[in-house]
Design a protein around this motif. Structure first.
Motif, PDB file in Angstrom:
ATOM      1  N   GLN A  31      12.961  39.851 -55.003  1.00  0.00           N
ATOM      2  CA  GLN A  31      12.576  40.126 -56.390  1.00  0.00           C
ATOM      3  C   GLN A  31      12.431  41.627 -56.531  1.00  0.00           C
ATOM      4  O   GLN A  31      11.693  42.257 -55.778  1.00  0.00           O
ATOM      5  N   ALA A  32      13.152  42.192 -57.498  1.00  0.00           N
ATOM      6  CA  ALA A  32      13.109  43.640 -57.699  1.00  0.00           C
ATOM      7  C   ALA A  32      11.940  44.033 -58.600  1.00  0.00           C
ATOM      8  O   ALA A  32      11.468  43.235 -59.415  1.00  0.00           O
ATOM      9  N   ARG A  33      11.499  45.225 -58.430  1.00  0.00           N
ATOM     10  CA  ARG A  33      10.528  45.817 -59.361  1.00  0.00           C
ATOM     11  C   ARG A  33      11.372  46.365 -60.509  1.00  0.00           C
ATOM     12  O   ARG A  33      12.365  47.048 -60.289  1.00  0.00           O
ATOM     13  N   VAL A  34      11.034  46.079 -61.746  1.00  0.00           N
ATOM     14  CA  VAL A  34      11.843  46.505 -62.889  1.00  0.00           C
ATOM     15  C   VAL A  34      11.238  47.763 -63.493  1.00  0.00           C
ATOM     16  O   VAL A  34      10.028  47.818 -63.753  1.00  0.00           O
ATOM     17  N   ALA A  35      12.075  48.803 -63.661  1.00  0.00           N
ATOM     18  CA  ALA A  35      11.594  50.065 -64.216  1.00  0.00           C
ATOM     19  C   ALA A  35      12.593  50.554 -65.256  1.00  0.00           C
ATOM     20  O   ALA A  35      13.785  50.658 -64.960  1.00  0.00           O
ATOM     21  N   GLU A  36      12.127  50.836 -66.458  1.00  0.00           N
ATOM     22  CA  GLU A  36      13.024  51.368 -67.499  1.00  0.00           C
ATOM     23  C   GLU A  36      13.056  52.886 -67.394  1.00  0.00           C
ATOM     24  O   GLU A  36      12.010  53.532 -67.317  1.00  0.00           O
TER      25      GLU A  36
END
Ligand SMILES: O=c1ccn([C@H]2C[C@H](O)[C@@H](COP(=O)(O)OP(=O)(O)OP(=O)(O)O)O2)c(=O)[nH]1
Ligand SMILES: [Mg+2]
Length: 156
Positions: free
Chosen positions: A132-137
């Protein structure tokens, strides 16, 4: 003395009423990647899948997929080759927090009706690690040689 530890993750299965008497999902050869899943349809009422139709076929089990893994529900190549039977959502994704019955979304892409009998091996499940990736905009993408080229940009 060598002590061998079984390092494989454990897959707990809970048998449901409709799974009564069915063989456990199993790896059918020593090196099989997937365990075959059996149809938990009514023994007295086989399921007929007409050409072009789909059906959600029960397996009779809840699978407790170990954390950090997923279950991938994939077609069996023999059924696909001989009868045009595939998993419509292939590979189906079984999440590690899912506690419902695992079902197989079969589709008949062949030209003839296909009869699914109780206990028939209809699909296979591969247990695979998941990240599971960490999501960063962010506001701009980093530069690469490929850039936005895709979908055949390097030639066919
Ligand atoms: O072939 C499949 C695919 C999915 N599932 C079950 C387990 C999975 O954890 C759940 C949800 O699947 P998915 O996330 O692919 O479907 P969704 O349409 O996103 O449903 P949801 O909103 O419940 O996540 O359905 C199956 O039993 N068989
Ligand atoms: Mg989902």
């Amino acid at each position: 003395m060598t002590i061998h530890h079984d390092t494989r993750p454990t897959l707990n299965l809970i048998r449901l009423a409709n799974g009564e008497g069915l063989d456990l999902p199993a790896y059918e050869s020593k090196g099989a990647a997937g365990m075959d899943l059996r149809a938990a349809v009514d023994g007295d009422a086989p399921l007929t899948l007409a050409p072009g139709k789909r059906a959600l076929v029960p397996t009779g089990f809840i699978f407790e997929i170990p954390e950090g893994f997923e279950g991938q529900v994939r077609p069996r190549s023999g059924l696909a080759f001989k009868h045009g039977i595939t998993c419509l959502n292939s590979p189906g994704t079984v999440d590690s927090d899912y506690r419902g019955e695992v079902k197989v979304l079969l589709a008949n892409l062949g030209e003839e009706a296909f009869v699914i009998e109780r206990g028939m091996r209809i699909a296979q499940m591969v247990i695979a690690p998941v990240t599971q990736a960490r999501v960063a905009e962010i506001t701009a993408a980093s530069e690469t040689a490929r850039g936005a080229g895709g979908f055949g940009s390097t030639g066919v």
